[in-house]
Design a protein around this motif. Sequence first.
Motif, PDB file in Angstrom:
ATOM      1  N   THR A 175       0.847  -1.179   0.000  1.00  0.00           N
ATOM      2  CA  THR A 175       0.000   0.000   0.000  1.00  0.00           C
ATOM      3  C   THR A 175       0.891   1.239   0.000  1.00  0.00           C
ATOM      4  O   THR A 175       2.060   1.182   0.423  1.00  0.00           O
ATOM      5  CB  THR A 175      -0.915   0.046   1.228  1.00  0.00           C
ATOM      6  OG1 THR A 175      -0.099   0.166   2.413  1.00  0.00           O
ATOM      7  CG2 THR A 175      -1.779  -1.213   1.328  1.00  0.00           C
ATOM      8  N   GLU A 176       0.374   2.342  -0.478  1.00  0.00           N
ATOM      9  CA  GLU A 176       1.132   3.590  -0.429  1.00  0.00           C
ATOM     10  C   GLU A 176       1.464   3.938   1.026  1.00  0.00           C
ATOM     11  O   GLU A 176       2.536   4.486   1.323  1.00  0.00           O
ATOM     12  CB  GLU A 176       0.327   4.712  -1.073  1.00  0.00           C
ATOM     13  CG  GLU A 176       1.091   6.021  -1.196  1.00  0.00           C
ATOM     14  CD  GLU A 176       0.324   7.086  -1.952  1.00  0.00           C
ATOM     15  OE1 GLU A 176       0.667   8.280  -1.786  1.00  0.00           O
ATOM     16  OE2 GLU A 176      -0.617   6.745  -2.707  1.00  0.00           O
ATOM     17  N   ILE A 209       2.286  -0.810  -6.229  1.00  0.00           N
ATOM     18  CA  ILE A 209       1.886   0.073  -5.129  1.00  0.00           C
ATOM     19  C   ILE A 209       0.388   0.320  -5.229  1.00  0.00           C
ATOM     20  O   ILE A 209      -0.114   0.739  -6.276  1.00  0.00           O
ATOM     21  CB  ILE A 209       2.622   1.430  -5.191  1.00  0.00           C
ATOM     22  CG1 ILE A 209       4.138   1.231  -5.274  1.00  0.00           C
ATOM     23  CG2 ILE A 209       2.246   2.286  -3.987  1.00  0.00           C
ATOM     24  CD1 ILE A 209       4.763   0.634  -4.051  1.00  0.00           C
ATOM     25  N   LEU A 210      -0.326   0.055  -4.143  1.00  0.00           N
ATOM     26  CA  LEU A 210      -1.764   0.330  -4.084  1.00  0.00           C
ATOM     27  C   LEU A 210      -1.950   1.764  -3.593  1.00  0.00           C
ATOM     28  O   LEU A 210      -1.732   2.049  -2.414  1.00  0.00           O
ATOM     29  CB  LEU A 210      -2.449  -0.646  -3.128  1.00  0.00           C
ATOM     30  CG  LEU A 210      -3.973  -0.565  -3.027  1.00  0.00           C
ATOM     31  CD1 LEU A 210      -4.620  -0.970  -4.349  1.00  0.00           C
ATOM     32  CD2 LEU A 210      -4.473  -1.458  -1.891  1.00  0.00           C
ATOM     33  N   PRO A 211      -2.324   2.695  -4.488  1.00  0.00           N
ATOM     34  CA  PRO A 211      -2.394   4.106  -4.093  1.00  0.00           C
ATOM     35  C   PRO A 211      -3.502   4.367  -3.071  1.00  0.00           C
ATOM     36  O   PRO A 211      -4.499   3.643  -3.012  1.00  0.00           O
ATOM     37  CB  PRO A 211      -2.717   4.828  -5.414  1.00  0.00           C
ATOM     38  CG  PRO A 211      -2.453   3.835  -6.494  1.00  0.00           C
ATOM     39  CD  PRO A 211      -2.679   2.488  -5.890  1.00  0.00           C
ATOM     40  N   LEU A 212      -3.304   5.413  -2.294  1.00  0.00           N
ATOM     41  CA  LEU A 212      -4.336   5.813  -1.334  1.00  0.00           C
ATOM     42  C   LEU A 212      -5.627   6.177  -2.053  1.00  0.00           C
ATOM     43  O   LEU A 212      -6.718   6.076  -1.485  1.00  0.00           O
ATOM     44  CB  LEU A 212      -3.844   7.003  -0.506  1.00  0.00           C
ATOM     45  CG  LEU A 212      -2.705   6.711   0.473  1.00  0.00           C
ATOM     46  CD1 LEU A 212      -2.173   8.018   1.060  1.00  0.00           C
ATOM     47  CD2 LEU A 212      -3.169   5.781   1.585  1.00  0.00           C
ATOM     48  N   SER A 213      -5.520   6.590  -3.298  1.00  0.00           N
ATOM     49  CA  SER A 213      -6.697   7.008  -4.068  1.00  0.00           C
ATOM     50  C   SER A 213      -7.467   5.839  -4.672  1.00  0.00           C
ATOM     51  O   SER A 213      -8.560   6.030  -5.205  1.00  0.00           O
ATOM     52  CB  SER A 213      -6.260   7.955  -5.191  1.00  0.00           C
ATOM     53  OG  SER A 213      -5.341   7.300  -6.057  1.00  0.00           O
ATOM     54  N   ALA A 269       4.549   2.739 -10.592  1.00  0.00           N
ATOM     55  CA  ALA A 269       4.914   2.468  -9.202  1.00  0.00           C
ATOM     56  C   ALA A 269       6.194   3.208  -8.835  1.00  0.00           C
ATOM     57  O   ALA A 269       6.303   3.785  -7.733  1.00  0.00           O
ATOM     58  CB  ALA A 269       5.097   0.962  -8.991  1.00  0.00           C
ATOM     59  N   ARG A 270       7.157   3.209  -9.741  1.00  0.00           N
ATOM     60  CA  ARG A 270       8.422   3.900  -9.456  1.00  0.00           C
ATOM     61  C   ARG A 270       8.221   5.417  -9.361  1.00  0.00           C
ATOM     62  O   ARG A 270       8.925   6.083  -8.598  1.00  0.00           O
ATOM     63  CB  ARG A 270       9.466   3.532 -10.511  1.00  0.00           C
ATOM     64  CG  ARG A 270      10.008   2.112 -10.329  1.00  0.00           C
ATOM     65  CD  ARG A 270      11.149   1.800 -11.269  1.00  0.00           C
ATOM     66  NE  ARG A 270      10.677   1.522 -12.619  1.00  0.00           N
ATOM     67  CZ  ARG A 270      10.295   0.316 -13.046  1.00  0.00           C
ATOM     68  NH1 ARG A 270      10.302  -0.715 -12.214  1.00  0.00           N
ATOM     69  NH2 ARG A 270       9.904   0.145 -14.296  1.00  0.00           N
ATOM     70  N   ASN A 271       7.263   5.958 -10.080  1.00  0.00           N
ATOM     71  CA  ASN A 271       6.959   7.386  -9.950  1.00  0.00           C
ATOM     72  C   ASN A 271       6.425   7.703  -8.561  1.00  0.00           C
ATOM     73  O   ASN A 271       6.772   8.735  -7.964  1.00  0.00           O
ATOM     74  CB  ASN A 271       5.943   7.807 -11.006  1.00  0.00           C
ATOM     75  CG  ASN A 271       6.546   7.876 -12.400  1.00  0.00           C
ATOM     76  OD1 ASN A 271       7.762   8.013 -12.554  1.00  0.00           O
ATOM     77  ND2 ASN A 271       5.710   7.782 -13.418  1.00  0.00           N
TER      78      ASN A 271
END
Length: 285
Positions: A175-176, A209-213, A269-271
């Motif tokens: 997760t983020e 990465i699982l973004p918060l959004s 994800a790298r961004n």
Amino acid sequence: MLEPDSDKRDRKDLADTLRQLRKAAGLSGERLAARISMSQSKISRIESGKALPTVSDVERILQGLDSVPDDVRRDVLALTRTANVDYVSVRSAARLGIWRRQAEIKSLTESSSVVRHLLPVMPSGLLQTPEYARRTLTPTIEGRPARDVDRAVRARLDAQETLNDETKRFHFVLTEQAVRIKLAPEPVMVDQVRHLATVSKRPNVDLAILPLSAEISSPPLNVFVVYDDRLVTTETLSGSLALRDSRDVAYHLNLFDHFREHAASGDDARNILGSVAEEFMRDHG
């Protein structure tokens, strides 16, 4: 929750129960084996407690016994599911040596072809820098058992060697929040986040990465790891569980796929990781 002695008792109870049911049905081990197309040696190992049967193994055995009442069948299957769960508390693990847990992780990984990690709070030990690992393994909360930190760190770094085996596939969904939670000073966090970006470029690693959004239908409540389609390990603040029931494994595979579908990977994800690293650097001044 189950502690190791309780686990052994459950397995012995299951072995004794299956042996008694077979004898009550008037069947020899050889006759039962022929009925259910299972080797007699496997039945012998199950009834002696030397081998832990899966739920499907026990379902086959009960089917071969014919006359087992429904309520007994339900109880035996419930006992099987309990026996297929191992729980080890943090205190028990500390008594044995936290480094042993790292060695177990390495062994499990070496024996698997595909390993999937869901990481809602922090990066897996397979993804940690030495200083970040040291910070996360050092007890700071009252009641958390003492441990040999140096040896645990060495064992954790040693387990990372499994990433070099390109015949294996590693899937990590963080997760983020797991990337952003500050578990060490900013310079350590910057190195850790950059390390994640570097590992993500390995040909046998899928790091997302699982973004918060992201809008998801089920919250990622705890860490879990799925080894092939045979075993799930999951961790809480007080201990770790190992699940072998095929239904538990299938459910966690479905959960992992759900989170992976909503996660960013590759350059995206790298961004995210680059942005987080820059924030830590700004905070450090």
